[in-house]
Design an enzyme around this catalytic site. Structure first.
Site, PDB file in Angstrom:
ATOM      1  N   ASP A   1      19.261  17.832  16.939  1.00 39.75           N
ATOM      2  CA  ASP A   1      19.078  18.086  15.507  1.00 39.75           C
ATOM      3  C   ASP A   1      20.177  18.964  14.925  1.00 39.75           C
ATOM      4  O   ASP A   1      20.686  18.712  13.841  1.00 39.75           O
ATOM      5  CB  ASP A   1      17.751  18.825  15.271  1.00 39.75           C
ATOM      6  N   ALA A   2      20.508  20.001  15.664  1.00 39.49           N
ATOM      7  CA  ALA A   2      21.441  20.996  15.136  1.00 39.49           C
ATOM      8  C   ALA A   2      22.798  20.372  14.853  1.00 39.49           C
ATOM      9  O   ALA A   2      23.446  20.682  13.857  1.00 39.49           O
ATOM     10  CB  ALA A   2      21.582  22.148  16.124  1.00 39.49           C
ATOM     11  N   GLU A   3      23.196  19.453  15.742  1.00 33.36           N
ATOM     12  CA  GLU A   3      24.495  18.812  15.564  1.00 33.36           C
ATOM     13  C   GLU A   3      24.449  17.904  14.335  1.00 33.36           C
ATOM     14  O   GLU A   3      25.384  17.868  13.536  1.00 33.36           O
ATOM     15  CB  GLU A   3      24.853  18.025  16.826  1.00 33.36           C
TER      16      GLU A   3
ATOM     17  N   SER B   1     -12.020  15.981  20.640  1.00 40.18           N
ATOM     18  CA  SER B   1     -12.748  16.405  19.446  1.00 40.18           C
ATOM     19  C   SER B   1     -13.574  17.619  19.841  1.00 40.18           C
ATOM     20  O   SER B   1     -13.431  18.149  20.945  1.00 40.18           O
ATOM     21  CB  SER B   1     -13.593  15.280  18.888  1.00 40.18           C
TER      22      SER B   1
ATOM     23  N   LYS C   1     -12.141  26.176  10.279  1.00 38.11           N
ATOM     24  CA  LYS C   1     -12.062  24.739  10.531  1.00 38.11           C
ATOM     25  C   LYS C   1     -11.461  24.087   9.286  1.00 38.11           C
ATOM     26  O   LYS C   1     -12.131  23.923   8.271  1.00 38.11           O
ATOM     27  CB  LYS C   1     -13.429  24.141  10.843  1.00 38.11           C
TER      28      LYS C   1
ATOM     29  N   ARG D   1      -3.928  11.840  15.608  1.00 39.14           N
ATOM     30  CA  ARG D   1      -4.843  11.884  16.739  1.00 39.14           C
ATOM     31  C   ARG D   1      -5.220  10.476  17.214  1.00 39.14           C
ATOM     32  O   ARG D   1      -5.320  10.230  18.403  1.00 39.14           O
ATOM     33  CB  ARG D   1      -6.102  12.649  16.319  1.00 39.14           C
TER      34      ARG D   1
ATOM     35  N   LYS E   1     -20.631  24.760  11.042  1.00 35.55           N
ATOM     36  CA  LYS E   1     -20.433  24.264   9.672  1.00 35.55           C
ATOM     37  C   LYS E   1     -20.916  25.223   8.583  1.00 35.55           C
ATOM     38  O   LYS E   1     -21.713  26.137   8.846  1.00 35.55           O
ATOM     39  CB  LYS E   1     -21.207  22.959   9.521  1.00 35.55           C
TER      40      LYS E   1
ATOM     41  N   CYS F   1     -19.076   7.298 -33.687  1.00 36.35           N
ATOM     42  CA  CYS F   1     -19.370   8.610 -33.113  1.00 36.35           C
ATOM     43  C   CYS F   1     -20.890   8.775 -32.978  1.00 36.35           C
ATOM     44  O   CYS F   1     -21.618   8.574 -33.952  1.00 36.35           O
ATOM     45  CB  CYS F   1     -18.796   9.705 -34.006  1.00 36.35           C
TER      46      CYS F   1
ATOM     47  N   CYS G   1     -21.878  11.611 -35.698  1.00 31.66           N
ATOM     48  CA  CYS G   1     -21.759  11.483 -37.152  1.00 31.66           C
ATOM     49  C   CYS G   1     -21.578  10.047 -37.624  1.00 31.66           C
ATOM     50  O   CYS G   1     -21.559   9.783 -38.827  1.00 31.66           O
ATOM     51  CB  CYS G   1     -20.602  12.343 -37.663  1.00 31.66           C
TER      52      CYS G   1
ATOM     53  N   CYS H   1     -13.485  10.862 -32.205  1.00 29.08           N
ATOM     54  CA  CYS H   1     -14.215  10.647 -33.445  1.00 29.08           C
ATOM     55  C   CYS H   1     -13.265  10.997 -34.582  1.00 29.08           C
ATOM     56  O   CYS H   1     -12.582  12.016 -34.552  1.00 29.08           O
ATOM     57  CB  CYS H   1     -15.439  11.561 -33.468  1.00 29.08           C
TER      58      CYS H   1
ATOM     59  N   CYS I   1     -17.885  15.701 -39.078  1.00 26.14           N
ATOM     60  CA  CYS I   1     -18.716  15.487 -37.885  1.00 26.14           C
ATOM     61  C   CYS I   1     -19.356  16.813 -37.475  1.00 26.14           C
ATOM     62  O   CYS I   1     -18.658  17.800 -37.230  1.00 26.14           O
ATOM     63  CB  CYS I   1     -17.843  14.941 -36.762  1.00 26.14           C
TER      64      CYS I   1
HETATM   65  S1  IVH Z   1      -9.574  22.833  18.045  1.00 26.88           S
HETATM   66  C1  IVH Z   1     -10.172  21.171  22.032  1.00 26.88           C
HETATM   67  N1  IVH Z   1      -9.390  24.294  15.879  1.00 26.88           N
HETATM   68  O1  IVH Z   1     -11.542  19.589  13.818  1.00 26.88           O
HETATM   69  C2  IVH Z   1     -10.409  21.575  20.643  1.00 26.88           C
HETATM   70  N2  IVH Z   1      -9.827  21.966  15.620  1.00 26.88           N
HETATM   71  O2  IVH Z   1     -12.941  17.656  16.316  1.00 26.88           O
HETATM   72  C3  IVH Z   1      -9.642  20.737  19.720  1.00 26.88           C
HETATM   73  N3  IVH Z   1      -9.979  21.236  13.277  1.00 26.88           N
HETATM   74  O3  IVH Z   1     -10.071  16.812  13.705  1.00 26.88           O
HETATM   75  C4  IVH Z   1      -9.779  21.111  18.297  1.00 26.88           C
HETATM   76  N4  IVH Z   1      -9.639  23.206  12.373  1.00 26.88           N
HETATM   77  O4  IVH Z   1      -8.234  18.598  13.606  1.00 26.88           O
HETATM   78  C5  IVH Z   1      -9.603  23.058  16.369  1.00 26.88           C
HETATM   79  N5  IVH Z   1      -9.189  25.713  14.046  1.00 26.88           N
HETATM   80  C6  IVH Z   1      -9.397  24.486  14.546  1.00 26.88           C
HETATM   81  C7  IVH Z   1      -9.608  23.363  13.721  1.00 26.88           C
HETATM   82  C8  IVH Z   1      -9.819  22.112  14.295  1.00 26.88           C
HETATM   83  C9  IVH Z   1      -9.866  21.928  12.133  1.00 26.88           C
HETATM   84  C10 IVH Z   1     -10.269  19.790  13.343  1.00 26.88           C
HETATM   85  C11 IVH Z   1      -9.395  19.011  14.261  1.00 26.88           C
HETATM   86  C12 IVH Z   1     -10.236  17.834  14.637  1.00 26.88           C
HETATM   87  C13 IVH Z   1     -11.604  18.383  14.522  1.00 26.88           C
HETATM   88  C14 IVH Z   1     -12.145  18.669  15.899  1.00 26.88           C
END
Ligand code: IVH
Length: 682
Positions: free
Chosen positions: A37-39, A86, A125, A146, A323, A417, A420, A435, A441
């Protein structure tokens, strides 16, 4: 091209262009670079320098004119060196969600009740999409989505347009480092983008996550680059030649030291109590964050313990997402109202079965205009999705797919309207229906009265919307000047208008008569004349008669007044009935101090300086701070841009503060403002 002897610059520029084309193609399109990249960057800069010196050598196809890659036919698959997992989700949004996770982890690790509390790393999250960034020898060589966790898509050229993602790591970067994190769109960027879409009459995006995901998977990187994306790193993929830190929190520190963005809202939390605290603290902060989160994530901090805990199918036992209540909910669209605004605009508003979303109960939500309503395809009786995030007004984002059980005709704007009966018209090429009744009105009259009497306009105390309804509906007021004919006798006949409130309003009206020209102009409600423009006009002309006599050309001489505003002001004062309103109001006793205009205004030490206010100041209200700044000639604007000179920030400042930091704009607190005013001699 001239075959004659070329000068050395011409030859070199041509050579550089060819080289760069070749390598850009290898890099962006084939994803098989032959140069570091640098080059590449060095060659690029050399060409830029030659072109700056000799603009005639700059060809339209020079790589300096197209920093963004070509449109792709599709994305190539990328097999992840380490699968992208996930995460288990704890849907119990109460504290119990955190406690359950801690208990599970302690059980798996066979920790007794007397063992000390476990250390966790708690983070946000982010609500975007997961990306794997592959850095070899510190250089970003690939970015992949992903996908199904095993195989994702190569989105390198789009990811490279995200300024926050370093193309090269700083510091002592390992030979191989895969960084995992979330690409997301800030709420302000999302709103701006949707506003632009709306103005163009294009489809709006449902939420920032969809907009971000769409941008990352855009085949045309130029389009992707137009959607401002952000990134936060939260973990690792494949790593070689690096002894990674023993904890997750230290790993994040290391990523930060390599120049990657890591969110500052993270904490090492002790035991279930620490997790509960973090969940609550971030829940309180959620609305003030500049981006959407749908929860927090807890991770066992020690890597060695993570290894002992291992995985169940595709989810690590050492992490969980906890959540928050959703910012999007489903509800029924019961009806569509069409209120008429001050300028006559008819806005379709969704009447919803009340639904708790984003922390409040929502029963109304704007549908903006008939075109947007049609694009969303919602009809009365549909189950719709309502979104409310941060301080953004609630919105219907679309309907839940599925057949309708009954035929419902598509929504149509009425031709008359609803208030009115005057004709409803749409400007050629415009999207808004209005209107044409003007102050005939009742709806427009009510809004005009409320605007006129507002705190930043004539500031008439004691005139609320209930009273305005009665005054207009009862036929007591047909025009603005008639407001000043009200007396205790006329008012006492109205419902709930006890003698005391009648006397209050009459006193409020009397008090409002002594005002300023700027307030008066703003109060008239001329289209496109907000408070700032009203002040500019007042300062420039000094007196109402000069303003009434001004031509469009003369209006264009006023600072910050462009053709649209100039035309609007001119048209307004050309209407005999508007002139009559001005005369009658003055005859009713409204007055202000006049000056000769520009020549003899007070000293304006902050002239030309633009301020943005955010958060709560310790002693000054927002309006007071605004007045102080404007009295010294400064301007107050609503959003931070490169043109902002100062951001005045108080407690719980939100995204504007972040934006100011990003742009390197001078920050002031209340004392700082006072010091500035003092130094300026204001
Ligand atoms: S860790 C092994 N950290 O949540 C653990 N995920 O199912 C792997 N996400 O779509 C995930 N914020 O992109 C992790 N601070 C956070 C996160 C995060 C959002 C999303 C991630 C994935 C889903 C995890």
């Amino acid at each position: 091209m001239s075959q004659a002897k070329q000068d050395p610059e011409t030859t070199r520029a041509e050579h550089l262009r060819q080289l760069l084309h070749h390598h850009a193609h290898r890099y962006y399109v084939l994803d098989a670079p032959e140069l570091p990249d640098a080059e590449y960057d060095r060659l690029f800069q050399e060409l830029q320098a030659i072109e700056a010196e000799h603009p005639e050598l700059r060809t339209p196809d020079s790589p300096t004119q197209r920093v963004i890659g070509q449109v792709l036919a599709g994305f190539l698959p990328v097999r992840h060196a380490v699968p992208m997992l996930s995460i288990r989700t704890e849907t119990d949004t109460t504290a119990a969600g955190a406690t359950a996770f801690d208990e599970r982890v302690r059980r798996e690790l066979e920790l007794g009740a007397d063992a000390p509390p476990l250390e966790y790393n708690a983070e946000l999250k982010f609500d975007g999409l997961a990306i794997n960034l592959r850095y070899e020898a510190g250089v970003l060589v690939q970015a992949a989505t992903r996908g199904d966790g095993e195989t994702g898509e190569d989105v390198t050229q789009n990811i490279r347009t995200i300024g926050q993602i370093p193309l090269r790591l700083s510091g002592d970067a390992p030979p191989l480092l895969e960084v995992r994190g979330e690409v997301y769109m800030r709420r302000d960027a999302f709103e701006r983008m949707n506003d632009r879409q709306r103005e163009k009459g294009d489809k709006t995006f449902v939420n920032p996550r969809n907009a971000a995901a769409g941008a990352v998977r855009q085949l045309d990187p130029a389009m992707a680059a137009r959607r401002p994306l952000s990134f936060y790193a939260y973990g690792l993929g494949a790593v070689a030649g690096w002894e990674r830190p023993a904890t997750h929190s230290k790993t994040l520190d290391a990523l930060q030291s390599f120049g990657l963005p890591v969110c500052a809202d993270r904490a090492v939390a002790l035991g279930a109590a620490g997790l509960v605290d973090f969940h609550r603290a971030m829940g309180d902060k959620r609305d003030a964050l500049p981006f959407d989160i749908d929860g927090v994530v807890y991770k066992v901090n020690r890597v060695e313990l993570q290894k002992r805990l291992g995985f169940v199918t595709r989810e690590p036992r050492w992490a969980v997402a906890h959540k928050y209540p959703a910012q999007e909910q489903m509800t029924r669209l019961n009806g569509i109202d069409i209120p008429v605004g001050r300028t006559g605009k008819l806005t379709p508003v969704a009447k919803l079965a009340p639904v708790f979303v984003g922390g409040t109960t929502v029963s109304n939500a704007t549908l903006h205009n008939v075109f947007e309503l049609r694009r969303k395809g919602v009809r009365v009786g549909d189950t719709v999705i309502v979104r409310r995030a941060g301080d953004v007004i609630p919105e219907v984002v679309g309907r839940v797919p599925g057949p309708r059980t009954a035929y419902v005709p598509n929504f149509r704007m009425p031709r008359q309207c609803p208030v009115c009966g005057s004709a409803v018209l749409r400007e050629q090429g415009g999207i808004d229906h209005r209107c044409t009744g003007g102050l005939f009105c009742a709806a427009q009259r009510k809004q005009a009265l409320l605007h006129f009497a507002g705190r930043r306009a004539m500031d008439v105390e004691g005139l609320g919307d209930k009273l305005v309804d009665q005054l207009v509906d009862g036929g007591l007021i047909r025009s603005l000047p008639e407001l000043y004919t009200l007396d205790v006798a006329k008012l006492s006949g109205l419902d709930r208008m006890a003698d005391k409130s009648a006397a209050n309003l009459v006193a409020g009206l009397a008090k409002s008569k002594q005002t300023t020209l700027a307030r008066f102009l703003y109060a008239l409600g001329i289209r496109h004349v907000g408070e700032t423009t009203a002040k500019d006009l007042a300062r420039h002309f000094g007196g109402i008669d000069r303003l009434l006599a001004a031509s469009v050309e003369q209006l264009l001489q006023v600072d910050d007044v462009g053709p649209v505003v100039a035309q609007s002001v001119h048209t307004f004062f050309q209407q005999p009935h508007n002139r009559e309103v001005v005369d009658q109001l003055r005859a009713a006793g409204i007055s202000w101090a006049e000056s000769d205009g520009k020549a003899d205004t007070a000293p304006q030490p902050l002239a030309g300086q633009t301020f943005v206010l955010t958060g709560t100041l310790p002693t000054l209200s927002r309006d007071e701070a605004k007045d102080l700044i404007e009295a010294a000639g400064g301007k107050v604007s609503g959003s931070v841009s490169k043109k902002t000179h100062y951001v005045l920030a108080g407690a719980e400042a939100g995204s504007k503060l972040d934006k100011a930091r990003e742009l390197g704009i001078t920050l002031l607190d209340e004392d700082g403002l006072r010091a500035l005013l003092h130094a300026a001699g204001a």
